[in-house]
Design an enzyme around this catalytic site. Structure first.
Site, PDB file in Angstrom:
ATOM      1  CG  LEU A   1      -1.884   1.206   1.253  1.00  0.00           C
ATOM      2  CD1 LEU A   1      -2.818   1.218   0.050  1.00  0.00           C
ATOM      3  CD2 LEU A   1      -2.699   1.222   2.545  1.00  0.00           C
TER       4      LEU A   1
ATOM      5  CG  HIS B   1       8.370  20.700  11.354  1.00  0.00           C
ATOM      6  ND1 HIS B   1       8.494  21.389  12.537  1.00  0.00           N
ATOM      7  CD2 HIS B   1       8.489  19.399  11.665  1.00  0.00           C
ATOM      8  CE1 HIS B   1       8.666  20.521  13.519  1.00  0.00           C
ATOM      9  NE2 HIS B   1       8.665  19.315  13.021  1.00  0.00           N
TER      10      HIS B   1
END
Ligand code: GLN
Ligand code: ZN
Length: 768
Positions: free
Chosen positions: A17, A702
Site C-alpha cells: 500500500l 519543518h
C-alpha cells in the site's frame, strides 16, 4: 464462543500500500491501479483471517491513509477550505479530495493546507484530526464502507463485520475550529447519519457491526457520558435487528464500567492485556444477554501469548456468563503489530519461538478457542515456549539484574544543585549571553543516505564509509564555525535513526527485516525489539564525538537518545515492568555519558522527545509513570561532574500539565519547540519559574522557509520578558536532518545575527 478480530494491518505483507500510494501521488500509476492494489491487500487479509477460523472478520478497517479521515469523508465533515478541490476533482475522484485533506493540495493554482495530524492515543500511529464548526452538518458523503462491506461479503460471507469509529469517540478525537460551541454537542446531528449508515449495512446483509469507542477507557466528563447513553440508545432503538459490538481498548473501563456494560448493545469488547483486572468488575456488573469479547492477545506487541495467563480469564468469564456469550480476540486492532513473523528469516530461532506478529496472533485466537474446547497439546507447546523464554540465557544477564537492584538515590542525583553547576559551567565554557547551538542533526542528503546503502550492499568498505562520514562531519563543523555558532554539533551523519542507532549497539536488542508498522499515511516504522536485559558492550558514540571535538576549539556537544525515547519507540519486553527496562537502558546511556565526559566532551545532550507521549491514558496513572520516567532520565544524566553540562531536547510537546516533572529532570539546559506557537509554550516555564537554562526554538525546521533576523530577534525579546536573559539559549526547534544545506546555512546565519542583536538590545541586569 466466537473468534473475533478488531482490525488488521493494512499496508500489506510487503508494504504494497505504501508503494502504491506513493506511486499514485507522484503520478506513476493510475487511480485504477491504486484501487487494484488495495483490493488485493484486502482480499489477502480477509482470506488469511477466514483461514485462521476467525468468525467476525473486520472490514472497512482498511484505509488508504487513516481510518479517522475515512470517517470524516464518510460523514461529509469536509472543511470549507477544500470546497475548491471538490469542484476541480471530477466526479468519482473522491480519492483525490481525500488525499488533499490528508496531505494538502498544491495544484491547479490552489494552495490548501492539510488537516492536522496527531497521535492515536498512546500509540505511534497518527490520525487526521476532524475539524468541526458550530453548525457542523453531517451527511453520508463517501460510500467506501458500503463498497468494502459488499466486497468482504463475497469472500467472508456472514463473517464480514464492518468496523466504524463510534460517534462519541469520533467527536472527541476532533477539534472545534471556531469558538462558541462544544463538539460533543454535535452528537444530536451526528447520530442520525450513523443510523442511516448502519441501516444500509444491515440491508446489504451485515449481521454484526463494530463501533470503536476507545474513549470509554479514558476519563470522561458527565456530558460525554451522557452522549454515550444518548447515542447508543438512539442507534439500538432505531436499528433493533443489528448486533452492535462496542470495542474499547488501551486501558480499563474503571468508572465507566457501569456505563459501558449498560449500553443497549449486543456485545462489548474489553482490553484484558492492558487491564486484566477489569474482568472481575465487568463480570460483576454485566447485565443478562450482553456478550463479551475478551481481548486477551496483545495487539500492541510482538510476543507470543502466554496461555497460562489468558486461559484463566476466559474460563472465569465462561463460568460467569456461559460459553455462548464469550468471544476470544486480540486486545485491539492488529494495526499496531507487524504483519508476519514467518517472513523473518534472520531472527535467532530461539527468540523467534517467543514471538508472534499479526498473522500469528490470529492463530493464537484460534488456538485458545481449541484449548478451551479440550486441546491440551496446543497448550503444552505454548507453555514450553513460555518456559524457554523465562529461563533463557538470552533474556537474563545477571550482571544487569544486579546493577538494577543496586541503583541508589545518589545515582539519580547530580553532585551539586543547579546554581552551583551553572556557575562552574559558566567558568568553564565562558559562553556569551544568548549562546547559540543546534539540536544535533544536519541535512541527511541523498549522498549520505547512499553511503549507508552502499555499505550495506558491500559496495563500500567500513573504512571508506567512515572516511566519507568524517568528511561530512568536518564540513558541517566548518560551516558552523563560519556562521559563528557557539556550541557545535557533529551532525549525526553516521546515524540512520535516533533509536535504531543505539539499539544496534546495545545487547538485548534485535532488529527485524520486515517488521513494519504504519506510523502515518504511507509512512511506516520498524521498531527494534528489546528481548533481553539491556547492556552496553562498548562505547557507542565516543568515536564520532571525539573525532568532531578534535576538529575545533569550540565546545562540541555529545549527542545521545534518552532512555524513555528508546523505550517508547521500541517493542519492549512484556515479561518485566516497563520501568525496569527503562532503568536498564538508562544505565547503558549513563555509561555512555561518562565515557563521553572522559573523552573530553564537556556538553552532552540526551534527547527525550518521547517523554510526553509515554503518558498513560488515565490521569490517575500519570504520577507513577512520570516518577519512573524522570528517574530513568536522571540516572542516565547524573554520573558526571558538576562542570559537565547536560542538555535535553523535546519537540511537539505541550508542557503545561507536566512542567514540574520536566523541571525535575534537572537538565542544565533544555531545548524545546516553541516557534510555531510564538513562544506561547514558554509561558508555562515562566509561570513555573523554571530554574534551569532554556533554549526555546526560534525557528520552525519543518519548512524550508528561511526566517528573518528580525522575527527571531522579536521572539528572543519575547522570551526575555518571560525568562531571565542569562538562562536563554538560541537554537532551532529541532534537528535539521530533513532540511537542505542552502536553507540551513541561511537560516542559521540569520539566527546567529539575531543572537548578536539580542545581546546588544537586552542586557542581563535590567531583565532579571
Ligand atoms: N538530536 C536529534 C536530531 O537533531 C533530535 C531529534 C528529535 O528531537 N526528534 O535529529
Ligand atoms: Zn526535536
Amino acid at each position: 464462543m466466537l473468534k473475533n478480530n478488531l482490525g488488521y494491518p493494512r499496508m500489506g505483507s510487503h508494504r504494497q500500500l505504501k508503494k502504491a500510494c506513493e506511486q499514485y501521488w507522484s503520478g506513476k500509476i493510475t487511480r485504477e491501479e491504486l484501487t487494484q492494489a488495495a483490493r488485493k491487500i484486502k482480499e489477502e487479509n480477509w482470506q488469511l483471517q477466514v483461514n485462521a477460523g476467525i468468525d467476525l472478520v473486520p472490514c472497512n478497517d482498511f484505509s488508504f491513509y487513516d481510518q479517522v479521515l475515512d470517517m470524516t469523508l464518510m460523514l461529509g465533515a469536509i472543511p470549507a477550505r477544500y470546497t475548491p478541490v471538490l469542484s476541480t476533482v471530477q466526479t468519482n475522484k473522491e480519492i483525490d479530495l481525500y488525499f488533499a485533506m490528508a496531505r494538502g493540495y498544491q495544484k491547479d493554482g490552489l494552495d490548501i493546507t492539510a488537516m492536522e495530524m496527531t497521535k492515536w492515543f498512546d500509540t505511534n500511529y497518527h490520525y487526521i484530526v476532524p475539524e468541526f464548526t458550530a453548525n457542523q452538518q453531517f451527511r453520508i458523503f463517501s460510500e467506501k464502507v458500503f463498497a468494502e462491506y459488499n466486497h468482504a461479503r463475497q469472500l467472508c460471507g456472514n463473517a464480514a463485520k464492518p468496523v466504524l469509529l463510534g460517534p462519541v469517540s469520533y467527536l472527541l478525537l476532533g477539534k472545534e475550529k471556531e469558538a462558541g460551541f462544544e463538539r460533543i454537542d454535535l452528537i444530536k446531528s451526528l447520530v442520525p447519519v450513523y443510523i442511516e449508515v448502519i441501516k444500509r449495512l444491515k440491508a446489504y446483509g451485515a449481521e454484526w457491526i463494530q463501533l470503536d469507542e476507545p474513549y470509554l477507557a479514558l476519563d470522561l466528563s458527565k456530558k460525554e457520558k451522557q452522549a454515550f447513553v444518548y447515542a447508543y440508545n438512539e442507534i439500538c432503538q432505531r436499528c433493533p435487528s443489528v448486533k452492535i459490538l462496542v470495542a474499547t481498548y488501551f486501558d480499563a473501563l474503571l468508572d465507566n464500567t457501569q456505563l459501558a456494560v449498560n449500553l443497549p448493545v449486543a456485545a462489548l469488547h474489553i482490553d484484558l492485556v492492558r487491564a486484566p483486572e477489569q474482568l472481575d468488575e465487568v463480570l460483576a456488573l454485566v447485565p443478562e444477554k450482553l456478550q463479551l469479547s475478551l481481548g486477551v492477545i496483545d495487539g500492541r506487541n510482538v510476543w507470543k501469548n502466554d496461555y497460562s495467563k489468558s486461559l484463566p480469564l476466559i474460563t472465569k468469564a465462561i463460568a460467569a456468563v456461559g460459553t455462548e456469550r464469550i468471544m476470544i480476540a486480540p486486545s485491539c486492532s492488529l494495526l499496531h503489530t507487524p504483519f508476519d513473523l514467518d517472513q523473518e528469516t534472520e531472527i535467532n530461532s530461539e527468540i523467534k519461538n517467543w514471538m508472534a506478529f499479526a498473522k500469528q496472533k490470529l492463530q493464537e485466537v484460534s488456538a485458545l478457542y481449541q484449548i478451551v474446547n479440550g486441546n491440551t497439546e496446543l497448550y503444552q507447546i505454548n507453555q514450553q515456549a513460555v518456559a524457554a523464554r523465562k529461563s533463557s540465557a538470552l533474556t537474563n544477564n545477571p550482571a544487569v539484574k544486579l546493577r538494577i537492584e543496586s541503583i541508589t538515590d545518589a545515582d539519580a542525583n547530580r553532585q551539586s544543585a543547579f546554581p552551583v553547576r551553572q556557575q562552574l559551567q559558566q567558568q568553564r565554557f565562558k559562553l556569551p549571553l544568548f549562546p547559540t547551538t543546534t539540536i544535533g542533526s544536519f541535512p541527511q542528503t541523498d549522498d549520505i543516505r547512499q553511503l549507508r546503502a552502499k555499505l550495506k550492499k558491500g559496495e563500500l568498505t567500513q573504512a571508506q564509509y567512515d572516511e566519507a562520514i568524517e568528511m561530512a562531519t568536518v564540513n558541517s563543523i566548518r560551516v558552523q564555525e563560519e556562521i559563528g555558532i557557539d556550541v557545535l554539533v557533529h551532525g549525526e551523519f553516521e546515524r540512520n535513526d535516533m533509536v535504531e542507532y543505539f539499539g544496534e549497539q546495545l545487547e538485548g536488542y534485535l532488529f527485524t527485516k520486515n517488521g513494519w508498522v504504519q506510523s502515518y499515511g504511507s509512512r511506516c516504522v520498524k521498531p527494534p525489539v528489546v528481548f533481553g536485559d539491556v547492556s552496553r558492550p562498548e562505547d557507542m558514540t565516543v568515536r564520532w564525538s571525539s573525532f568532531a571535538q578534535q576538529q575545533t576549539d569550540k565546545p562540541m556537544k555529545g549527542m545521545l537518545t534518552g532512555p524513555i525515547t528508546i523505550l517508547q519507540w521500541s517493542f519492549v519486553r512484556d515479561d518485566q515492568p516497563r520501568w525496569v527496562t527503562a532503568n536498564q537502558i538508562a544505565l547503558a546511556i549513563r555509561d555512555e555519558v561518562i565515557a563521553l565526559e572522559q573523552a573530553g566532551i564537556g556538553i552532552i545532550q540526551i534527547d527525550e522527545p518521547a517523554i510526553r507521549e509515554g503518558l498513560p491514558l488515565r490521569k490517575a496513572n500519570w504520577p507513577s509513570y512520570l516518577d519512573w520516567a524522570v528517574k530513568a532520565f536522571r540516572i542516565s544524566a547524573s554520573g558526571v561532574q558538576d562542570d559537565t553540562q547536560i542538555h535535553t531536547h523535546m519537540c511537539y510537546s505541550e508542557f503545561n500539565d507536566i512542567i514540574q516533572n520536566i523541571a525535575a529532570m534537572d537538565a542544565d539546559v533544555i531545548t524545546i519547540e516553541t516557534s510555531r506557537s510564538q513562544m506561547e509554550l514558554l509561558e508555562a516555564f515562566a509561570d513555573f519559574e523554571y530554574p534551569n537554562e532554556i533554549g526555546p526554538g526560534v525557528y520552525d525546521i519543518h519548512s524550508p522557509r528561511v526566517p528573518s533576523v528580525e522575527e527571531m530577534v522579536n521572539l528572543l525579546e519575547k522570551a526575555a520578558t518571560l525568562l531571565p536573559a542569562q538562562n536563554i539559549w538560541v537554537n532551532p526547534d529541532c534537528g535539521l536532518k530533513t532540511r537542505k544545506w542552502p536553507e540551513t546555512i541561511a537560516a542559521l546565519q540569520n539566527m546567529v545575527d539575531a543572537a548578536k542583536q539580542a545581546r546588544e538590545k537586552i542586557t542581563e541586569p535590567e531583565t532579571i
